[in-house]
Design a protein around this motif. Structure first.
Motif, PDB file in Angstrom:
ATOM      1  N   VAL A  13       0.876  -1.174   0.000  1.00  0.00           N
ATOM      2  CA  VAL A  13       0.000   0.000   0.000  1.00  0.00           C
ATOM      3  C   VAL A  13       0.909   1.218   0.000  1.00  0.00           C
ATOM      4  O   VAL A  13       1.616   1.477   0.985  1.00  0.00           O
ATOM      5  N   THR A  14       0.942   1.924  -1.117  1.00  0.00           N
ATOM      6  CA  THR A  14       1.959   2.952  -1.294  1.00  0.00           C
ATOM      7  C   THR A  14       1.490   4.076  -2.216  1.00  0.00           C
ATOM      8  O   THR A  14       0.796   3.809  -3.201  1.00  0.00           O
ATOM      9  N   LEU A  15       1.923   5.278  -1.908  1.00  0.00           N
ATOM     10  CA  LEU A  15       1.645   6.424  -2.787  1.00  0.00           C
ATOM     11  C   LEU A  15       2.605   6.438  -3.972  1.00  0.00           C
ATOM     12  O   LEU A  15       2.406   7.191  -4.918  1.00  0.00           O
ATOM     13  N   PHE A  16       3.659   5.617  -3.909  1.00  0.00           N
ATOM     14  CA  PHE A  16       4.668   5.597  -4.978  1.00  0.00           C
ATOM     15  C   PHE A  16       4.937   4.159  -5.429  1.00  0.00           C
ATOM     16  O   PHE A  16       6.022   3.608  -5.197  1.00  0.00           O
ATOM     17  N   PRO A  17       3.956   3.542  -6.096  1.00  0.00           N
ATOM     18  CA  PRO A  17       4.100   2.122  -6.482  1.00  0.00           C
ATOM     19  C   PRO A  17       5.320   1.869  -7.349  1.00  0.00           C
ATOM     20  O   PRO A  17       5.912   0.779  -7.295  1.00  0.00           O
ATOM     21  N   GLU A  18       5.730   2.878  -8.121  1.00  0.00           N
ATOM     22  CA  GLU A  18       6.844   2.675  -9.065  1.00  0.00           C
ATOM     23  C   GLU A  18       8.168   2.413  -8.342  1.00  0.00           C
ATOM     24  O   GLU A  18       9.101   1.863  -8.934  1.00  0.00           O
ATOM     25  N   ILE A  19       8.262   2.790  -7.078  1.00  0.00           N
ATOM     26  CA  ILE A  19       9.500   2.547  -6.337  1.00  0.00           C
ATOM     27  C   ILE A  19       9.823   1.049  -6.303  1.00  0.00           C
ATOM     28  O   ILE A  19      10.981   0.643  -6.243  1.00  0.00           O
ATOM     29  N   PHE A  20       8.787   0.201  -6.385  1.00  0.00           N
ATOM     30  CA  PHE A  20       9.006  -1.245  -6.259  1.00  0.00           C
ATOM     31  C   PHE A  20       9.373  -1.918  -7.572  1.00  0.00           C
ATOM     32  O   PHE A  20       9.632  -3.128  -7.587  1.00  0.00           O
ATOM     33  N   ASP A  21       9.372  -1.171  -8.678  1.00  0.00           N
ATOM     34  CA  ASP A  21       9.630  -1.792  -9.987  1.00  0.00           C
ATOM     35  C   ASP A  21      10.913  -2.620  -9.976  1.00  0.00           C
ATOM     36  O   ASP A  21      10.935  -3.753 -10.436  1.00  0.00           O
ATOM     37  N   GLY A  22      11.993  -2.036  -9.464  1.00  0.00           N
ATOM     38  CA  GLY A  22      13.289  -2.716  -9.496  1.00  0.00           C
ATOM     39  C   GLY A  22      13.286  -3.983  -8.684  1.00  0.00           C
ATOM     40  O   GLY A  22      13.561  -5.081  -9.212  1.00  0.00           O
ATOM     41  N   GLY A 147       7.977   4.749   3.646  1.00  0.00           N
ATOM     42  CA  GLY A 147       7.986   3.347   4.050  1.00  0.00           C
ATOM     43  C   GLY A 147       8.326   2.367   2.937  1.00  0.00           C
ATOM     44  O   GLY A 147       8.449   1.172   3.188  1.00  0.00           O
ATOM     45  N   GLU A 148       8.498   2.869   1.702  1.00  0.00           N
ATOM     46  CA  GLU A 148       8.690   1.939   0.575  1.00  0.00           C
ATOM     47  C   GLU A 148       9.984   1.132   0.710  1.00  0.00           C
ATOM     48  O   GLU A 148       9.987  -0.083   0.490  1.00  0.00           O
ATOM     49  N   LEU A 149      11.082   1.791   1.041  1.00  0.00           N
ATOM     50  CA  LEU A 149      12.342   1.030   1.166  1.00  0.00           C
ATOM     51  C   LEU A 149      12.272   0.089   2.370  1.00  0.00           C
ATOM     52  O   LEU A 149      12.811  -1.023   2.331  1.00  0.00           O
ATOM     53  N   ALA A 150      11.583   0.516   3.414  1.00  0.00           N
ATOM     54  CA  ALA A 150      11.408  -0.362   4.584  1.00  0.00           C
ATOM     55  C   ALA A 150      10.595  -1.592   4.181  1.00  0.00           C
ATOM     56  O   ALA A 150      10.928  -2.727   4.532  1.00  0.00           O
ATOM     57  N   ALA A 151       9.529  -1.363   3.406  1.00  0.00           N
ATOM     58  CA  ALA A 151       8.696  -2.491   2.953  1.00  0.00           C
ATOM     59  C   ALA A 151       9.508  -3.407   2.043  1.00  0.00           C
ATOM     60  O   ALA A 151       9.394  -4.638   2.119  1.00  0.00           O
ATOM     61  N   ALA A 152      10.355  -2.807   1.199  1.00  0.00           N
ATOM     62  CA  ALA A 152      11.180  -3.614   0.295  1.00  0.00           C
ATOM     63  C   ALA A 152      12.116  -4.512   1.101  1.00  0.00           C
ATOM     64  O   ALA A 152      12.358  -5.668   0.732  1.00  0.00           O
ATOM     65  N   ILE A 153      12.625  -3.996   2.200  1.00  0.00           N
ATOM     66  CA  ILE A 153      13.498  -4.802   3.068  1.00  0.00           C
ATOM     67  C   ILE A 153      12.722  -5.999   3.618  1.00  0.00           C
ATOM     68  O   ILE A 153      13.197  -7.141   3.598  1.00  0.00           O
ATOM     69  N   VAL A 154      11.521  -5.740   4.076  1.00  0.00           N
ATOM     70  CA  VAL A 154      10.709  -6.827   4.634  1.00  0.00           C
ATOM     71  C   VAL A 154      10.380  -7.846   3.538  1.00  0.00           C
ATOM     72  O   VAL A 154      10.525  -9.059   3.731  1.00  0.00           O
ATOM     73  N   VAL A 155       9.979  -7.351   2.362  1.00  0.00           N
ATOM     74  CA  VAL A 155       9.626  -8.264   1.260  1.00  0.00           C
ATOM     75  C   VAL A 155      10.816  -9.155   0.920  1.00  0.00           C
ATOM     76  O   VAL A 155      10.694 -10.379   0.821  1.00  0.00           O
ATOM     77  N   GLU A 156      11.989  -8.555   0.767  1.00  0.00           N
ATOM     78  CA  GLU A 156      13.145  -9.355   0.344  1.00  0.00           C
ATOM     79  C   GLU A 156      13.573 -10.341   1.427  1.00  0.00           C
ATOM     80  O   GLU A 156      13.852 -11.509   1.146  1.00  0.00           O
TER      81      GLU A 156
END
Ligand SMILES: C[S@@+](CC[C@H](N)C(=O)[O-])C[C@H]1O[C@@H](n2cnc3c(N)ncnc32)[C@H](O)[C@@H]1O
Length: 251
Positions: A13-22, A147-156
């Motif tokens: 859930v993010t205001l910047f979905p494109e951050i997760f593309d990579g 929170g996007e980079l934090a979420a990316a850490i959790v996802v990975e």
């Protein structure tokens, strides 16, 4: 795409979905998503904000700097994604959350669906964490812009523990933090680089001695670099003996 359900689904859930593309498109995680083993969906609270301007933030009650993300667009985003794909364990990323660690990553990897709510600006309305989420996690004692980079850490960290995601049947069991210890140091070719040689024992072919040496090195570097881990997971008597036979201990 596989016909079976993915082993784990992430809802971002993010205001910047494109951050997760990579992160979602590359490496082992990208492959696991392409193979249908892991799924990731992105939902933007802005799509659920009312009015022509789709305003997702507002000024804080009591005054103060910056803007706070409003509760209603996040609530509507959560409702929509769960209506579409089912209930999930909801996590708010916040510096005020419980520290995220490998033990929590292991527990989360056993759940079928995780929702990660990413804050922005000065943070989110307190009611998001208190009434919409099951837990709040922090990825460290520092403040990110969102929170996007934090979420990316959790996802990975979580996805790589899902069976089948790590390549070549690798085990995450020996890794740093799995037993409250850092991992042992590792080298690859060349045997000497700029005068720095690889420890001889590793080329000895004596597997038992190599294993013993590695355990001792793991303990040594844990004691040196992360004594806090040893406070939480004290050395066993066997580990104490192993450290005592460390040739470098008294140098
Ligand atoms: C600029 S921060 C808000 C910081 C907040 N004013 C504070 O002092 O605690 C914006 C968003 O980034 C995310 N964030 C920042 N640092 C984080 C961390 N260490 N762990 C998890 N999320 C973090 C959160 O989602 C937060 O709502």
């Amino acid at each position: 795409m596989s016909e079976e359900r993915p082993a784990i689904e992430f809802e971002l859930v993010t205001l910047f979905p494109e951050i997760f593309d990579g992160i979602l498109g590359a490496t082992l995680l990208g492959k696991a998503i392409a193979a249908g083993l892991v799924a990731a969906h992105r939902t933007n609270p802005r799509d659920f904000a009312p009015g022509r301007h789709r305003q997702v933030d507002d000024t804080p009650y009591g005054g103060g700097p910056g803007m706070i993300m409003r509760v209603e667009p996040i609530a509507a985003a959560l409702e929509a994604l769960e209506a579409a794909r089912g209930p999930s364990h909801r996590i708010l990323l916040t510096p005020a959350g419980r520290p995220f660690d490998q033990a929590r990553a292991r527990q989360l990897a056993a759940l079928p669906r995780l929702t990660l709510v990413c804050g922005r600006y000065e943070g989110v309305d307190e009611r998001v964490g208190a009434h919409l989420c099951h837990e709040q996690l922090s990825v460290g004692d520092f403040v990110l812009a969102g929170g996007e980079l934090a979420a990316a850490i959790v996802v990975e960290a979580v996805a790589r523990l899902v069976p089948g995601v790590l390549g070549c049947g690798l085990s995450a069991d020996d890794e740093s933090f799995s037993a409250g210890r850092l991992e042992y140091p590792q080298w690859t070719r060349p045997p000497t680089w700029n005068g720095h040689a690889v420890p001889e024992i590793l080329s000895s072919g004596d597997h038992a001695e190599v294993a013993r040496w590695r355990r001792r090195e793991a303990l040594r570097r844990t004691a040196e670099r992360r004594p806090d881990l040893l406070e939480r997971h004290p050395l066993t008597s066997e580990e104490l003996r192993l450290l005592d036979t460390d040739p470098n201990r008294h140098t």
